[in-house]
Design an enzyme around this catalytic site. Structure first.
Site, mmCIF file in Angstrom:
data_model
loop_
_atom_site.group_PDB
_atom_site.id
_atom_site.type_symbol
_atom_site.label_atom_id
_atom_site.label_comp_id
_atom_site.label_asym_id
_atom_site.label_seq_id
_atom_site.Cartn_x
_atom_site.Cartn_y
_atom_site.Cartn_z
ATOM 1 N N ARG A 269 40.209 34.216 27.969
ATOM 2 C CA ARG A 269 40.815 34.806 29.163
ATOM 3 C C ARG A 269 42.298 34.470 29.213
ATOM 4 O O ARG A 269 42.697 33.330 29.009
ATOM 5 C CB ARG A 269 40.125 34.300 30.434
ATOM 6 C CG ARG A 269 38.672 34.754 30.530
ATOM 7 C CD ARG A 269 38.017 34.348 31.823
ATOM 8 N NE ARG A 269 36.601 34.651 31.795
ATOM 9 C CZ ARG A 269 35.745 34.323 32.754
ATOM 10 N NH1 ARG A 269 36.170 33.663 33.824
ATOM 11 N NH2 ARG A 269 34.463 34.635 32.650
ATOM 12 N N ARG A 284 40.888 25.230 33.417
ATOM 13 C CA ARG A 284 41.265 26.642 33.265
ATOM 14 C C ARG A 284 41.907 26.850 31.889
ATOM 15 O O ARG A 284 43.115 26.774 31.736
ATOM 16 C CB ARG A 284 42.223 27.041 34.384
ATOM 17 C CG ARG A 284 42.282 28.549 34.638
ATOM 18 C CD ARG A 284 43.185 28.866 35.816
ATOM 19 N NE ARG A 284 42.659 28.321 37.052
ATOM 20 C CZ ARG A 284 41.768 28.920 37.826
ATOM 21 N NH1 ARG A 284 41.285 30.099 37.474
ATOM 22 N NH2 ARG A 284 41.346 28.354 38.945
ATOM 23 N N GLU A 356 33.638 25.108 40.910
ATOM 24 C CA GLU A 356 32.667 26.074 40.405
ATOM 25 C C GLU A 356 32.345 25.787 38.939
ATOM 26 O O GLU A 356 33.239 25.591 38.117
ATOM 27 C CB GLU A 356 33.238 27.485 40.529
ATOM 28 C CG GLU A 356 32.369 28.560 39.900
ATOM 29 C CD GLU A 356 33.180 29.706 39.320
ATOM 30 O OE1 GLU A 356 32.705 30.295 38.334
ATOM 31 O OE2 GLU A 356 34.281 29.989 39.838
ATOM 32 N N SER A 359 28.869 31.103 38.353
ATOM 33 C CA SER A 359 28.744 32.152 39.360
ATOM 34 C C SER A 359 27.550 33.014 38.984
ATOM 35 O O SER A 359 27.507 33.556 37.873
ATOM 36 C CB SER A 359 30.005 33.021 39.425
ATOM 37 O OG SER A 359 31.022 32.395 40.160
ATOM 38 N N ARG A 398 33.272 22.960 31.580
ATOM 39 C CA ARG A 398 33.234 22.367 32.922
ATOM 40 C C ARG A 398 32.056 21.404 33.071
ATOM 41 O O ARG A 398 32.118 20.472 33.864
ATOM 42 C CB ARG A 398 33.193 23.464 33.982
ATOM 43 C CG ARG A 398 34.480 24.282 34.026
ATOM 44 C CD ARG A 398 34.618 25.131 35.264
ATOM 45 N NE ARG A 398 35.906 25.821 35.269
ATOM 46 C CZ ARG A 398 36.414 26.453 36.328
ATOM 47 N NH1 ARG A 398 35.733 26.484 37.462
ATOM 48 N NH2 ARG A 398 37.581 27.057 36.251
#
Length: 432
Positions: A269, A284, A356, A359, A398
């Site tokens: 990403r 990130r 998070e 999701s 994560r």
């Protein structure tokens, strides 16, 4: 993508539902409303011209071929045929513009989704476990990882720039252990079929799951070395893209549903718009690993399938004995393709907050319509759009963060969760 007929026939209701997301989402309907009116006018014009052409045909058939009336009706027929062709072409162009605009409109929030514009309006629906307590001030994962010599941010930046990290020794082994543990759990106990998809996909696949055209800036697009290739290739932002599109343009049998797939892939990403956010650590990254869950269900079992997928993702955290909570996202905080999303948020004691880690979303028929994924309720029945659900189980990087922070010890070492020890071959991470 939303159903055009539903949007046109229920414009006020659709606008009100989108307004729950944001004023901008509701405003996206304005050009569709205008184009919809133009579409209706062109349809009416085509129908009236077609009726006139039929009348001209009938009159010409009855007239003497040598009469002025025959010549007049023949000329009228030619003129009307040209006008119908022009109207049909204009209608085709308007409908193409409507589809372009419709592709930018987000999904309608489920009625059970709370109102709100940002994460402050999300609702915590349950919490599992207790926050770990320490007799010392807990450190963040970047300090732990650098102290052990297992997270190398400097060399990652040297190789590839910012937001890349090199994992050494035990950290690399922990990442691999988590991937194997997750895949074994999902396939052996939860009934998922493991998939290893390509990591490069066509632009059509990204359109199917909703990343294109709106989120092109978040994608890594490859250089088209072959000028004769008719499509672009992108690095996948998540396994959701290739796995969901496995059944693009297919009609499945109802007795095969639900389908449940799991896949490990690296993800890429660009993180457009995230400059200055989460610049330290692994939170990130431009490249990261995930194990993804994807389900295909009938509309009638859609909500049940979503809850089941969420529970399957939660089970990973429970087995790892990581304290977490589940939040139901408000309308304004959901991804554009989702109609309902649960975020699994793991506790990070070194940072003193929840982050998070997964999701889990239900997309209804939004992705299925874009990718033309249908099922036949029974033999010879008309095909229907199915529903898709997906979630991370989990974002592996994560999860590494959560283990380093929740299982840290005062001497800087990290206890390995019990379920990972067979994969790791050790009980404590002491360094490279």
């Amino acid at each position: 993508m939303l159903d055009l007929r539903h949007v046109v026939d229920h414009m006020d209701d659709v606008r009100a539902a989108l307004a729950r997301r944001s004023p901008a989402a509701a405003a996206a309907l304005a050009p569709i409303a205008e184009l919809g009116q133009k579409r209706r006018e062109l349809i009416a014009l085509s129908e009236s011209k077609a009726a006139a052409r039929n009348q001209a045909n009938e009159k010409m058939a009855k007239a003497d071929k040598k009469s002025a009336e025959f010549t007049e009706q023949r000329e009228a027929l030619k003129r009307l045929s040209g006008e119908i062709k022009d109207a049909e072409q204009a209608l085709k162009e308007v409908e193409a513009k409507i589809q372009e605009q419709l592709a930018l409109v987000p999904n309608l929030p489920d009625p059970s989704v709370p109102d709100g514009q940002d994460e402050s309006h999300n609702v915590v629906v349950r919490t599992w476990g207790d926050k770990p307590s320490y007799g010392f001030t807990p450190k963040s994962h970047w300090d732990i990882g650098e102290g052990l010599g297992v997270l190398d941010f400097a060399r990652g930046a040297k190789l590839s720039g910012s937001r890349f990290t090199v994992l050494w020794g035990a950290a690399a082994r922990l990442e691999r252990a988590l991937i194997n543990f997750m895949l074994d759990l999902h396939t052996r106990e939860q009934g998922y079929t493991e998939i290893l998809p390509p990591f490069l996909v066509k632009d059509a696949a990204l359109f199917g799951t909703g990343q294109l055209p709106k989120f092109a800036d978040d994608l890594f697009k490859t250089h088209k070395s072959d000028p004769e290739r008719a499509y672009d290739l992108y690095l996948i932002p998540t396994a959701e893209v290739p796995v969901t599109n496995l059944h693009a343009d297919e009609i499945l049998d109802a007795d095969k549903l639900p389908l449940a797939y799991t896949a490990y892939t690296p993800c890429f990403r660009a993180e457009a718009g995230s400059h200055g956010k989460d610049v330290r650590g692994l939170i990130r990254q431009h490249q990261f690993d995930k194990v993804e869950l994807v389900r295909f269900s009938t509309p009638e079992t859609s909500a049940e399938s979503h809850e089941k997928l969420t529970q399957h993702a939660e089970e990973v955290l429970k087995r790892l004995k990581l304290h977490y909570r589940v939040s139901l996202l408000c309308a304004g905080d959901m991804g554009g393709a989702s109609q309902k999303t649960y975020d699994l948020e793991v506790w990070l004691p070194g940072q003193g907050l929840y982050r998070e880690i997964s999701s889990c979303s239900n997309f209804g028929d939004y992705q299925a319509r874009r990718a033309a994924i249908r099922y036949r309720p029974e033999p010879k029945a008309k095909p229907r759009l199915l529903h898709t659900q997906n979630g991370s189980a989990l974002a592996v990087g994560r999860t590494v963060i959560a283990i380093l922070e929740q299982y840290q010890q005062q001497d800087g070492t990290v206890v390995v969760p019990e379920v990972l020890r067979p994969f790791m071959g050790c009980e404590v991470i002491k360094g490279v």
